[in-house]
Design an enzyme around this catalytic site. Structure first.
Site, short mmCIF file in Angstrom:
data_model
loop_
_atom_site.label_atom_id
_atom_site.label_comp_id
_atom_site.label_asym_id
_atom_site.label_seq_id
_atom_site.Cartn_x
_atom_site.Cartn_y
_atom_site.Cartn_z
N ASP A 240 -27.76 -5.23 0.61
CA ASP A 240 -28.52 -4.15 1.23
C ASP A 240 -27.73 -2.85 1.07
O ASP A 240 -27.06 -2.37 1.98
CB ASP A 240 -28.77 -4.45 2.71
CG ASP A 240 -29.82 -3.53 3.30
OD1 ASP A 240 -30.53 -2.86 2.52
OD2 ASP A 240 -29.94 -3.48 4.54
N GLU B 288 -25.18 -2.42 -6.86
CA GLU B 288 -25.39 -1.78 -5.56
C GLU B 288 -24.08 -1.15 -5.09
O GLU B 288 -23.01 -1.73 -5.23
CB GLU B 288 -25.82 -2.80 -4.50
CG GLU B 288 -27.13 -3.51 -4.79
CD GLU B 288 -28.34 -2.68 -4.44
OE1 GLU B 288 -28.30 -1.93 -3.44
OE2 GLU B 288 -29.35 -2.79 -5.17
N LYS C 99 -28.98 -10.69 -1.91
CA LYS C 99 -29.59 -9.38 -2.12
C LYS C 99 -28.81 -8.39 -1.26
O LYS C 99 -28.97 -8.33 -0.05
CB LYS C 99 -31.07 -9.38 -1.74
CG LYS C 99 -31.76 -8.06 -2.05
CD LYS C 99 -33.25 -8.14 -1.70
CE LYS C 99 -33.94 -6.83 -2.08
NZ LYS C 99 -33.40 -5.67 -1.37
N CYS D 107 -21.68 15.87 33.44
CA CYS D 107 -21.03 14.57 33.26
C CYS D 107 -21.26 13.72 34.50
O CYS D 107 -20.96 14.16 35.62
CB CYS D 107 -19.53 14.75 33.01
SG CYS D 107 -18.61 13.19 32.97
N CYS E 209 -17.62 13.14 36.45
CA CYS E 209 -16.82 14.18 37.11
C CYS E 209 -17.63 15.42 37.49
O CYS E 209 -17.10 16.32 38.15
CB CYS E 209 -15.65 14.60 36.23
SG CYS E 209 -16.15 15.46 34.71
N CYS F 141 -18.55 15.86 27.62
CA CYS F 141 -17.88 16.36 28.82
C CYS F 141 -16.58 17.01 28.38
O CYS F 141 -15.72 16.34 27.80
CB CYS F 141 -17.58 15.22 29.79
SG CYS F 141 -16.49 15.69 31.16
N LYS G 96 -37.00 -12.03 1.28
CA LYS G 96 -36.42 -11.30 2.40
C LYS G 96 -36.31 -12.23 3.61
O LYS G 96 -37.29 -12.87 4.01
CB LYS G 96 -37.29 -10.09 2.77
CG LYS G 96 -37.34 -9.01 1.69
CD LYS G 96 -36.02 -8.26 1.64
CE LYS G 96 -36.16 -6.97 0.85
NZ LYS G 96 -36.82 -5.91 1.59
N TYR H 69 -24.71 -6.91 -10.74
CA TYR H 69 -25.44 -8.18 -10.91
C TYR H 69 -26.42 -8.16 -12.07
O TYR H 69 -27.20 -9.10 -12.24
CB TYR H 69 -26.22 -8.50 -9.63
CG TYR H 69 -27.01 -7.32 -9.09
CD1 TYR H 69 -28.13 -6.83 -9.74
CD2 TYR H 69 -26.59 -6.68 -7.93
CE1 TYR H 69 -28.82 -5.75 -9.26
CE2 TYR H 69 -27.29 -5.59 -7.43
CZ TYR H 69 -28.41 -5.12 -8.10
OH TYR H 69 -29.09 -4.04 -7.62
N ASP I 176 0.82 -1.21 0.00
CA ASP I 176 0.00 0.00 0.00
C ASP I 176 0.86 1.26 0.00
O ASP I 176 0.57 2.21 -0.75
CB ASP I 176 -0.94 0.01 1.20
CG ASP I 176 -2.05 -1.02 1.06
OD1 ASP I 176 -2.20 -1.59 -0.05
OD2 ASP I 176 -2.77 -1.26 2.05
N CYS J 61 -11.41 14.10 33.17
CA CYS J 61 -12.54 13.28 33.60
C CYS J 61 -12.08 11.83 33.78
O CYS J 61 -11.45 11.26 32.88
CB CYS J 61 -13.65 13.35 32.55
SG CYS J 61 -15.01 12.20 32.85
N GLU K 281 -28.91 -15.33 -5.87
CA GLU K 281 -27.81 -14.45 -5.49
C GLU K 281 -28.13 -13.74 -4.18
O GLU K 281 -29.31 -13.57 -3.84
CB GLU K 281 -27.59 -13.36 -6.56
CG GLU K 281 -27.13 -13.86 -7.89
CD GLU K 281 -27.08 -12.70 -8.90
OE1 GLU K 281 -26.27 -12.80 -9.83
OE2 GLU K 281 -27.85 -11.73 -8.75
#
Length: 679
Positions: free
Chosen positions: A128, A183, A126, A417, A420, A435, A323, A235, A44, A440, A124
């Site tokens: 989301d 998608e 689905k 908070c 504290c 806070c 589903k 797809y 990378d 704290c 396949e």
């Protein structure tokens, strides 16, 4: 092939056009190996270095800059608004059902529509995500559009171009005109990271990966989209000219050959019984996918049969979505407590009567913020529906109001908070209260736990209980106080024996040698996660060099943009942080000077490719994962045909069976270690 070791200033004017062209081709090839073949041949950092070189050359020679350059993946200028795009072929929705009987009836209807035909079905996942349509002309991306009303969608081309797995120029013999449908999704692991970042900033967490993907894709500023880490999967097709594909299976193979990411998990069925069996098989493995799935899609394989079956005004008759029922449970919300994060954000947490859901027992669930509590009308004492949002974070979905008795009580966020007593504040533009007290004790505990965590400095035995005791007894007031701890001090704490004290002190000593990127991540700098910590360490080499960097210098790095850079500069500019750094220096921590070359990923190393780890091994999983990264590999949580190997320890579980089905090599730990360079 050039190694591109020159600097931008060393490239002569006459050399520049050919050099830039070769560099672009090189980067696109490495993108393909990374995203399509899961077999990168450079690290990378090396990819990032070449990308920066190209950006510098394009800045020096503006006439060589092009819209399809790999440098444009990081996002262009903010848009004023989205324009509209008319789809060449309407994007219809699918009929869907939660009933197995209705699914079987769907196939029976097809058999009546197409009598005497052999109906091969494809099943396949689905995904989301957010539906997207890309139009390619002569292999070049012309535009990308959302579904919209099915006829007209928003032009989101500039945002889609930030997704590195989507090619701007198709490979091979692409059809002259090709409209692809798929998608855009946010990987589950990235979803969890983004929510942690948003909550640390006082922003509302995303409810699920789909909402996060949709919100990201509709950003007017592509640089924001680029940082989100969206991915895509395709797809289907709309208009296609010049392609010989006769079946869905052939089309998927064709799209893949063009360089587009497609489903690797496809099942075939010919009868109602087989169809249900395949959908159950998909259900058994779908949680291993990097994307969220909310069901399965069943569709005819043969295009000529699809045409014969036709469509209604809303949906094709040749496909249906099944589903899966959400895994939910009902339990009582006993109390709402406030969790103070390491950046001071006050997060309401539902304390539940323990209930089993999605494979584990849930006793606590996030409520995100007071706006979420008000929107769902949640009260203490309510019976609530709980599920794992994104299969990662337990969340309260809704209230079972008909079970209320009148004894439930409203909840209001505290004005101070709870740890504290400092007055809580709401930063401009933020949803959450915070806070502001850096001293704290709860913030300190969370910072210490993060610093000692396995992904950061990996200080074994410095867990939640020990941190609690150290803070409660005043032995630790910031991260640097960990290192002067003595056996005599630790002996004053309850339930600490000689062995546990010795183990903790040994772990603290060992942590002094951790590489710089672990220290950077452990410091808890806002927006600096594991990936950006690695990038910073590789570029700057030492903590001192990083501390001296300007915002402009930081923003030139990949994974460090206009949000992260100011956060880094602001963190190091605080006097108390610099004082803590000096105490860490005095304690002998490695600020990068002692980093070893072998701690950086090797280019084309012996473990190049993607690995999946499962079962019990001789070392913690993160240690094994780090070994893989150091020797050129990547680690994933899910298997695919692109996975190089599954490293399987004892009690490997379902992934072992899945690897055999996919034809992925399975290695024992002994076989794995035999691949490593021998001392």
């Amino acid at each position: 092939m050039s190694e591109f070791t020159e600097t931008a200033d060393e490239i002569l004017d006459l050399q520049a056009p050919a050099y830039v062209q070769e560099l672009r081709a090189d980067l696109e090839a490495h993108n393909r190996r990374y995203y399509e073949e899961a077999a990168p041949t450079i690290s990378d950092p090396e990819f990032d270095r070449r990308l920066r070189l190209l950006a510098e050359l394009e800045a020096r020679f503006p006439h060589l800059a092009t819209a399809d350059s790999p440098t444009q993946r990081v996002g262009g200028k903010p848009l004023d608004a989205f324009t509209s795009v008319r789809h060449p072929v309407p994007m219809q929705s699918l009929d869907n059902t939660y009933s197995e009987a209705e699914l079987a009836a769907f196939l029976t209807r097809l058999q009546k529509l197409l009598p005497g035909r052999e109906l091969e079905m494809i099943v396949e996942p689905k995904v989301d995500g957010v539906a997207i349509s890309l139009l390619y002309e002569n292999g070049r991306l012309r535009h990308a559009a959302t579904r919209g009303d099915g006829v007209v969608g928003d032009d989101v081309t500039q945002n889609v171009c930030t997704i590195r797995s989507i090619p701007r120029q198709l490979r091979g013999e692409a059809p002259p005109l090709l409209e692809v449908r798929g998608e855009i999704y946010l990987p589950k692991a990235r979803f969890a990271e983004i929510n942690e970042e948003r909550q640390a900033e006082g922003e509302a967490a995303f409810a699920n990966p789909r909402n996060a993907a949709a919100g990201s894709l509709k950003q007017l500023d592509p640089t924001i989209v680029a940082r989100r880490g969206l991915e895509a999967i395709f797809y289907g097709t709309g208009v296609v000219e010049g392609a010989p594909w006769q079946t869905h299976t052939e089309a998927l193979a064709g799209l893949k050959a063009c360089g587009l990411p497609v489903h690797e998990h496809v099942w075939h069925a010919a009868t109602p019984e087989e169809l249900l069996t395949r959908i159950h098989e998909l259900d058994a493995v779908r949680h291993d996918f990097p994307f969220e799935t909310d069901g399965a899609v069943a569709k005819l394989n043969a295009f000529r049969l699809r045409e014969a079956a036709g469509a209604t005004s809303k949906a094709p008759r040749w496909a249906m979505a099944y589903k899966y029922a959400a895994e939910q449970a009902v339990t009582r919300l006993r109390e709402i407590t406030i969790q103070v994060g390491r950046t001071g954000v006050l997060t309401p947490v539902a304390e539940l009567e323990p209930v089993f859901v999605s494979g584990s027992t849930v006793a606590r669930a996030t409520l995100h913020n007071e706006e979420e509590i008000a929107r769902k009308e949640i009260r203490v004492g309510d019976w609530v529906v709980v599920e794992k949002a994104g299969e990662v974070i337990p969340a309260v979905v809704s209230v079972v109001k008909e079970r209320r008795t009148g004894q439930e009580r409203l909840f209001t966020m505290p004005t101070h908070c709870p740890a504290c007593g400092t007055a809580a504040v709401r930063d401009e533009g933020a949803v959450a209260l915070r806070c502001p007290n850096p001293n704290c004790p709860e913030q300190l505990k969370r910072r210490l736990e993060h610093f000692a965590s396995r992904g950061a400095m990996d200080i074994e035995n410095l867990g939640e209980a020990m941190v609690e005791a150290l803070v409660a007894n005043g032995l630790v007031r910031d991260i640097a106080d960990i290192y002067p701890l003595t056996a005599a001090q630790l002996a004053t704490l309850p339930r600490t024996g000689e062995k546990s004290i010795a183990n903790l002190l040994a772990a603290i000593t060992t942590s002094r040698e951790r590489p710089l990127w672990r220290l950077l991540f452990g410091l808890g700098i806002l927006h600096v996660g594991v990936t950006s910590a690695r990038v910073l360490a590789r570029h700057f080499k030492t903590l001192d060099a990083l501390m001296a960097a300007s915002e402009e210098e930081l923003q030139r790095l990949n994974d460090v943009g206009p949000v992260v850079a100011p956060a880094i500069v602001a963190w190091f500019s605080r006097e108390e942080h610099r004082a803590m750094i000096e105490r860490l220096r005095a304690a002998g921590l490695n600020f990068g000077e002692r980093d070893k070359v072998e701690e950086l990923p090797a280019e084309g190393g012996p473990l190049a490719g993607t690995w999946v780890i499962t079962g019990t091994l001789s070392e913690p999983r993160e240690v094994i994962a780090e070994t893989i990264r150091r020797h050129g590999g990547k680690v994933s949580g899910s298997l695919s045909k692109k996975t190089r190997a599954l490293l399987a320890g004892e009690e490997a579980g379902s992934k072992l069976e899945k690897a055999h089905k996919l034809g992925v090599a399975v290695l024992s730990e002994a076989e794995f270690r035999a691949l490593l360079p021998q001392p």
